[in-house]
Design an enzyme around this catalytic site. Structure first.
Site, mmCIF file in Angstrom:
data_model
loop_
_atom_site.group_PDB
_atom_site.id
_atom_site.type_symbol
_atom_site.label_atom_id
_atom_site.label_comp_id
_atom_site.label_asym_id
_atom_site.label_seq_id
_atom_site.Cartn_x
_atom_site.Cartn_y
_atom_site.Cartn_z
ATOM 1 N N TYR A 291 0.875 -1.167 -0.077
ATOM 2 C CA TYR A 291 -0.009 -0.020 -0.023
ATOM 3 C C TYR A 291 0.808 1.513 -0.050
ATOM 4 C CZ TYR A 291 -0.148 0.119 5.235
ATOM 5 O OH TYR A 291 0.176 0.180 6.579
ATOM 6 N N GLU A 292 -0.001 2.213 -0.075
ATOM 7 C CA GLU A 292 0.858 3.663 -0.300
ATOM 8 C C GLU A 292 2.115 3.536 -1.477
ATOM 9 O OE1 GLU A 292 0.659 6.512 2.418
ATOM 10 O OE2 GLU A 292 -0.859 5.592 3.695
#
Lengths: 249, 380, 323
Positions: B362-363
């Site tokens: 994620y990110e």
């Protein structure tokens, strides 16, 4: 009411205690210093009391006798909510020295209530609070596990050897604090941490005082002998060992 | 160059460590097992000031530097990365974007309660068909004069249910491609918002992740962040800081697992001695420690650049890439050092291993970080 | 050299720590060529007083309790200091309890005497006066020197045995040479600790940790303690969880105890806990985790399920006691 909390700075209680090669001083390398746990509880309770309506507590100050390297620990007391701090610039050799230095400040600043831990986790002197009270000629109450303040009335619970008592005391007095007085010490808020720097931390030079005791050298405890394992299904063997070998039953 | 933390920074680190070791540890296993949202911890951390650490005090933030933020994220993540990601999203994706690009009115209305932690926010970029490729936003924000009409679906939204404020990326001018994207502040209570089910995740199970559907949601024009078409740029700028938060989270997951493995290796005996004395274990710990320290320096460097106002996008990409990979490797090896104990929940390292996996995803996945880094290398 | 001991009573009898203290004082008197005087407050029974003579006390001073609603640190400190001056004491010795820790430091200030608590064993040297004492809550020892002619010492628990040494014992009345400060506080409530065995005085202590899993399971420990005539204790997580009252917390920040037998059940043995029990004579550890650090400190260990071992152990103890 003005409250003074006496703070001792001690190695974190999880520290494995080691000494210098000559065994005449604590090996301070790698030690994390903390507020003496009972002193921290005392401070926590003082802060709780101030927050209660009608307590009449107008000021909470902390005092510490120690060298400059203890200041980060003192800063934490300001970060959790003490209004001001005083450090007496001296490395005390015994409890009497600490008490004498603090007494000088209390005489000048007219505190109503002095709180301190009933023991310190380093040299276990458990004497500063009582010595301070004697030097000041004040009443003192020890092993206090509950404390509340309303105006000039101080209500405390004292845990003695065979009874505990609820006592109503008058200011000024010294109380030494033990467990039970407050639950957990406070974690400083980030705002508290940032404002701590702007609160006064006064450094005072010590008065002349001669220690009456001193440490010559230290010793780590002898290693224990190997643990003797007994099978879980054979507790009778354990009972026999306790009776016949260890002679404790 | 100064490698020493200030006294304030140390105190912030200690405060986060104390909170994690005293409070988060109490129920982390139960929250992980049953996917329970840590409401009381979010409230307590807000009261301590961790939800808007870097926001200017004039908007009720903590006014801290980014180094302090990295330190806090690491300490919280050592014990509970789920709680840490809630803190990270609110700080570096929501508060940062509002403070940096919001109008005074937007800051008064939204930033202030977010910085105090009274409410928390979410950042809505990913879509079912737009993850790493964030330029192809399908969510539409149709300009209808006074307001935008929002339609579309957002995926994998951290704080999806608990947030009161959404920062939503949506396409207004499809012909302009990513230059037509806008970033909108959306009240969670707006009519037309529905949530998908709580995602049943492999790790970070205590944070609430949802998909969010928008059906004819009216968003006032004054809720747009920055000028028309600024949304994609705003998202990319914001993610530079977000990456650093996740880098610090991964660092914490790694060091949490390492500390547990180190402790275990000093207690556990095999072949007549503590396993720490076996070179196969000792070298593993040495390598863990080295990789973690490398990651810490990368995080500090990126944070330092950010605090100096210097470009830090590549530095934070390197920090995230390295720390996420380190977290995955260290947690896997920490389970190995624990042997059978490592495979059961009670010893925490298997949970840290599950949490580590998400930091690679994620990110910005590790691959995207490498893309950012490689583009930067080649552009020089 | 004259030695003064403070012989306190609970109810009518002198508790064991006082007899240990008398035995220690008598050994010190032998080393220094002095005599032992005991100061006793209240209205002790003569038969109880004579018991002190069995442990080497050659003179007893009986004095009324200082006036006041309850124990007053200031008044007792003045009283004991006056007695110390009255008998020209070079040493004032006290047993380790709450009263001593409240009074001894104040008295030391009055006497301008050096004060050391936690004293283990007889002095190593008389000049300079050097004793061994515990520091860092049992994690280390120190050799400490007192630089004053009068010395105030608190003897650590369980570091000295009671040794009979009958001497002729003179009983006198003592009147302090100073007027005692009048206490200025009220006692509004008193809670006597009766029925149970006091943790600090207990010869045997049964202690539970997080491994006990819940407050309800304490029944198992109560049963074992009942069979052994033991006091109950616990580790810090237990009081943090609210399973047991804080008075039972043993460890660095709780109570420090030194029983003959300490049975640690489901206690892993964190260093803070060890600090509170390291002076115990025999430690037994019962834990399901063979790697628990507590086994490094225990003399006997059982690896197993507490919920099976404890009832079996209680039965075995009961059987032994009934034989």
């Amino acid at each position: 009411m003005k409250i003074l909390v006496c703070i001792s700075v001690v190695p974190d209680t999880t520290t494995h205690i080691r000494f210098t090669d000559k065994m005449d001083a604590l090996d301070t390398s790698g030690i994390q210093w903390i507020i003496n746990p009972w002193d921290e509880l005392a401070l926590t309770r003082a802060l709780e009391i101030r927050e209660q309506p009608g307590s009449g507590v107008t000021q909470i100050s902390v005092i510490h006798v120690g060298m400059k390297d203890t200041e980060p620990v003192i800063q934490k007391t300001l970060a959790v909510g003490a209004d001001s701090a005083c450090r007496i610039n001296h490395a005390p050799a015994d409890s009497l020295e600490t008490a004498s230095q603090i007494a000088e400040i209390v005489r000048k600043e007219l505190f109503d209530l002095v709180m301190t831990g009933h023991d310190s986790a380093d040299y276990n002197g458990s004497a500063v609070g009582e010595m301070l009270a004697e030097l000041l000629g004040w009443a003192s109450f020890s092993s206090i596990s509950s404390l509340s303040v309303a105006g000039s009335v101080i209500t405390l619970e004292r845990e003695g050897d065979i009874r505990s008592e609820t006592i109503i005391a008058k200011a000024p007095c010294v109380v030494t604090i033990q467990k039970g007085i407050a639950k957990d010490p406070r974690i400083p808020s980030l705002r508290g941490i940032m404002t701590a720097r702007s609160k006064p931390l006064t450094v005072v030079e010590p008065v002349k005082c001669v220690p009456l005791t001193r440490f010559l050298r230290f010793e780590n405890p002898a290693p224990r002998s190997q643990c003797r394992m007994v099978d879980a299904s054979n507790v009778e063997e354990l009972v026999n060992l306790l009776r016949n070998e260890a002679n404790v039953l | 160059m100064d490698f020493q933390l200030s006294e304030e920074q140390k105190m912030i680190q200690q405060a986060a460590r104390d909170y994690a070791n005293r409070e988060l540890i109490q129920d982390v296993l139960e929250r992980d097992a049953n996917s329970i949202y840590p409401a009381k911890h979010v409230k307590a951390l807000a009261d301590l000031g961790f939800m808007g650490m870097m926001v200017n005090p004039k908007y009720d933030g903590g006014g801290m530097d980014t180094i302090s933020y990295v330190l806090a994220m690491e300490e919280l993540s050592k014990v509970d990365a789920s709680v840490a990601v809630i803190v990270s999203v609110n700080n570096s994706l929501v508060c940062y974007g509002l403070e940096e690009f919001g109008t005074e009115d937007q800051k008064e209305k939204y930033l202030r309660p977010l910085a105090r932690g009274e409410i928390i926010g979410a950042f809505l970029l990913s879509e079912p068909e737009a993850g790493s490729d964030a330029t192809s936003q399908h969510t539409l924000a149709e300009d209808l004069g006074d307001y935008y009409l929002l339609n579309g679906t957002k995926n994998w939204i951290t704080n999806g249910n608990s947030a009161s404020v959404y920062i939503v990326m949506a396409q207004t001018h499809p012909e302009l491609k990513h230059k037509g994207i806008n970033s909108l502040i959306v009240d969670r209570n707006s009519p037309g918002i529905t949530l998908g089910p709580h995602e049943d995740k492999m790790g970070m199970r205590s944070s609430d992740t949802h998909s969010v559907m928008f059906t004819d949601v009216k968003v006032p024009k004054e809720n747009r962040l920055g000028p028309d078409g600024f949304g994609f740029k705003m998202a990319m700028k914001t993610l530079e800081g977000g990456r650093l938060g996740i880098a610090a989270q991964a660092l914490g997951i790694a060091s949490g697992a390492y500390e547990r493995a180190l402790k275990y290796s000093k207690e556990r005996k095999a072949f007549g001695t503590e396993i720490f004395n076996h070179q196969s274990v000792a070298f593993k710990l040495a390598e863990m420690y080295t990789r973690i320290e490398t990651g810490r320096l990368l995080c500090f460097h990126a944070a330092w650049l950010k605090d100096k106002g210097l470009p830090y996008g590549t530095a934070s990409a390197m920090a995230k890439y390295h720390c996420a990979e380190t977290a995955m490797w260290v947690t896997t090896e920490a389970v190995q050092i624990h042997g059978g104990y490592g495979y059961v929940r009670e010893y925490h390292v298997e949970r840290l291993m599950r949490e580590a996996k998400l930091t690679q995803i994620y990110e910005g996945t590790s691959e995207i970080q490498k893309l950012i880094i490689s583009r930067d290398i080649f552009s020089k | 050299m004259s030695i003064l001991i403070y012989a306190y009573q609970y109810g009518e009898k002198f508790p064991k720590p006082v007899l240990e203290l008398a035995s220690y004082a008598s050994a010190l008197a032998e080393q220094t060529g002095g005599t032992v005087t005991a100061i006793v407050t209240g209205n002790p029974r003569e038969s109880d007083l004579e018991m002190l003579g069995q442990y080497g006390v050659s003179k007893i001073w009986v004095t009324p309790e200082p006036a006041g609603p309850s124990f007053d640190n200031r008044a007792y400190a003045a009283l004991l200091a006056s007695a110390a001056e009255g008998c020209g004491a070079s040493f004032v010795l006290l047993a380790d309890n709450a009263i001593s820790r409240a009074v001894a430091p104040r008295m030391a200030v009055r006497l301008k005497a050096g004060y050391i608590s936690g004293v283990a064993g007889l002095p190593l040297h008389m000049d300079p006066f050097t004793v061994k004492r515990s520091v860092f809550t049992g994690k280390a020892s120190a050799y400490a020197e007192i630089l004053t002619p009068v010395k105030v010492l608190i003897l650590a628990r369980n570091t000295w045995q009671t040794i009979e040494n009958p001497v002729t014992c003179l009983i006198e009345k003592f009147t302090p040479a100073v007027s005692l400060p009048a206490p200025d506080f009220e006692v509004v409530k008193v809670m006597e600790q009766t029925g149970t065995i006091r943790l600090q005085d207990a010869e045997v202590v049964v202690s539970g940790g997080r491994g006990m899993k819940s407050a309800d399971n304490w029944k198992l420990l109560e049963d074992l303690a009942g069979a052994l005539g033991a006091a109950l204790a616990c580790s810090r997580p237990v009081t943090d969880e609210g399973w047991r009252p804080h008075q039972e917390h043993v460890g660095q920040t709780g109570k420090v105890i030194a029983p003959n037998l300490y049975i640690a059940c489901g206690i892993s043995g964190a260093i803070q806990h060890i600090g509170g029990i390291s002076s115990s004579r025999v430690i037994i550890a019962i834990n399901k985790d063979p790697e628990a650090p507590i086994f490094q400190f225990a003399r006997f260990g059982i690896i197993g399920d507490l919920f099976q071992v404890l009832p079996a152990l209680t039965q075995a103890v009961k059987k032994l006691k009934s034989e």
